[in-house]
Design an enzyme around this catalytic site. Sequence first.
Site, PDB file in Angstrom:
ATOM      1  CG  MET A 152      -4.749  60.482   9.618  1.00 46.35           C
ATOM      2  SD  MET A 152      -4.060  60.989  11.197  1.00 46.35           S
ATOM      3  CE  MET A 152      -3.948  59.427  12.042  1.00 46.35           C
ATOM      4  CB  CYS A 195      -3.555  53.927   1.002  1.00 48.44           C
ATOM      5  SG  CYS A 195      -4.266  52.811   2.224  1.00 48.44           S
ATOM      6  N   GLY A 238       4.743  64.494   7.484  1.00 48.07           N
ATOM      7  CA  GLY A 238       5.368  63.371   8.176  1.00 48.07           C
ATOM      8  C   GLY A 238       6.118  63.797   9.410  1.00 48.07           C
ATOM      9  N   GLY A 253      -0.979  65.173  10.719  1.00 50.09           N
ATOM     10  CA  GLY A 253      -2.009  64.205  11.098  1.00 50.09           C
ATOM     11  C   GLY A 253      -1.906  63.856  12.567  1.00 50.09           C
ATOM     12  NE  ARG A 254       1.654  59.555  12.515  1.00 51.07           N
ATOM     13  CZ  ARG A 254       2.886  59.066  12.473  1.00 51.07           C
ATOM     14  NH1 ARG A 254       3.156  57.938  13.102  1.00 51.07           N
ATOM     15  NH2 ARG A 254       3.833  59.679  11.819  1.00 51.07           N
TER      16      ARG A 254
HETATM   17  C1  LIG Z   1      -4.630  55.598  10.850  1.00 47.27           C
HETATM   18  C2  LIG Z   1      -4.156  56.346   9.639  1.00 47.27           C
HETATM   19  C3  LIG Z   1      -5.003  56.516   8.565  1.00 47.27           C
HETATM   20  C4  LIG Z   1      -4.584  57.226   7.414  1.00 47.27           C
HETATM   21  N1  LIG Z   1      -5.445  57.400   6.379  1.00 47.27           N
HETATM   22  C5  LIG Z   1      -5.051  58.119   5.284  1.00 47.27           C
HETATM   23  C6  LIG Z   1      -5.956  58.400   4.209  1.00 47.27           C
HETATM   24  O1  LIG Z   1      -7.141  58.047   4.246  1.00 47.27           O
HETATM   25  N2  LIG Z   1      -5.468  59.093   3.144  1.00 47.27           N
HETATM   26  C7  LIG Z   1      -4.161  59.531   3.076  1.00 47.27           C
HETATM   27  O2  LIG Z   1      -3.768  60.142   2.085  1.00 47.27           O
HETATM   28  N3  LIG Z   1      -3.314  59.295   4.093  1.00 47.27           N
HETATM   29  C8  LIG Z   1      -3.720  58.620   5.187  1.00 47.27           C
HETATM   30  N4  LIG Z   1      -2.850  58.434   6.234  1.00 47.27           N
HETATM   31  C9  LIG Z   1      -1.516  59.063   6.187  1.00 47.27           C
HETATM   32  C10 LIG Z   1      -1.558  60.458   6.841  1.00 47.27           C
HETATM   33  O3  LIG Z   1      -2.375  61.338   6.098  1.00 47.27           O
HETATM   34  C11 LIG Z   1      -0.149  61.072   6.940  1.00 47.27           C
HETATM   35  O4  LIG Z   1       0.405  61.104   5.659  1.00 47.27           O
HETATM   36  C12 LIG Z   1       0.766  60.258   7.866  1.00 47.27           C
HETATM   37  O5  LIG Z   1       0.114  59.936   9.081  1.00 47.27           O
HETATM   38  C13 LIG Z   1       2.052  61.047   8.175  1.00 47.27           C
HETATM   39  O6  LIG Z   1       1.743  62.299   8.745  1.00 47.27           O
HETATM   40  P1  LIG Z   1       1.803  62.562  10.339  1.00 47.27           P
HETATM   41  O7  LIG Z   1       3.155  62.125  10.815  1.00 47.27           O
HETATM   42  O8  LIG Z   1       1.563  64.044  10.494  1.00 47.27           O
HETATM   43  O9  LIG Z   1       0.716  61.728  10.963  1.00 47.27           O
HETATM   44  C14 LIG Z   1      -3.264  57.736   7.370  1.00 47.27           C
HETATM   45  C15 LIG Z   1      -2.414  57.564   8.462  1.00 47.27           C
HETATM   46  C16 LIG Z   1      -2.834  56.891   9.594  1.00 47.27           C
HETATM   47  C17 LIG Z   1      -1.900  56.732  10.763  1.00 47.27           C
END
Ligand SMILES: Cc1cc2nc3c(=O)[nH]c(=O)nc-3n(C[C@H](O)[C@H](O)[C@H](O)COP(=O)(O)O)c2cc1C
Length: 318
Positions: free
Chosen positions: A8, A98, A200, A223-224
Amino acid sequence: MKIYLAPMEGVLDHSLRDILTRISGIDVCVTEFIRVTDQLLPESVFQRLAPELSRGSRTPTGTPVLVQLLGNDPVAMGENAVRAVEMGAPGIDLNFGCPAKTVNKSRGGAILLKDPEEVHDITLGVSRALSSRVPLSAKMRLGFQDKSLAIENAQALEAAGAVRLTVHARTKVEGYKPPAHWEWIARIRESVSIPVIANGDIWTVDDYHRCRAVSGCNDVMIGRGLIANPFLANAIQTGQGQLDALSTWDRTLELIRLYHEMVAARLEAKHVNGRTKQWLRMMQRHYPQAEKLFHSVRAERDPERFAELLREWSVTGD
Ligand SMILES: Cc1cc2nc3c(=O)[nH]c(=O)nc-3n(C[C@H](O)[C@H](O)[C@H](O)COP(=O)(O)O)c2cc1C
């Protein structure tokens, strides 16, 4: 079964990776993306975004850290992948997800999903340069505008040499809007032979079990959900079920204090409080206590005084 900590950009820096991997449960981390244009980046760029490289590419508690690259030039991507490996990366991950306008405008990230052939060629450039020295993985969304090329893109990645694929179950246009379409991950998993990692909207232990059941994947990336609740991976791995916010808040508060200290030690003063506030804001989804704390520190400008407020803040928030 493995749990990956999602990359992230601007959020999950090495300090937060360090903090979150102090709680057992996360098996592998992925760095924020390193943006590649048409040149070999200096080592300092890799060191800044992945300082773990100088410690065997592991967090202080020993969790491996993969390096993620974003770009569209197969040669430059390959050269930079080799550089990351020479510096110690145990694996390279490619970003095809991205959604940022600035990144997409220069044909990086999710926009590439409009053209599976280009996805293939970029990945092939990297896999040839790496020649199996370390595993090459990729992370994709379901598409840019729609999902019509999802399977073609996944197959292109496999054909070009990716040995693992993470799927964030949304298109670029869907942004972060719920729901994540886990059933699409199942369709992709059935159309490739490499392992697929589901990603996700895993916010709770229950989400985790539903995501695995719907996607059919063994491994997930979070992630989140882990930023909101640092104990989520631990709760999943130990099978103890979701712990309520009250029972972990005192330990989480300690982690917040520690994170603030780490960030204060390395960032310019004007950027420090913003980082800690960002984490507090993202935590509010799981911890109602974080909202109260956020409001009590939000106007503070000085990192030292901010640290004092954090130290003074009692677990009960009184
Ligand atoms: C603030 C932010 C920054 C992110 N930066 C990246 C990144 O650098 N590379 C990437 O592959 N995904 C990035 N993502 C996507 C996350 O890796 C992930 O795919 C997405 O948040 C969904 O997963 P989650 O619901 O568990 O957060 C980013 C997401 C957010 C919210």
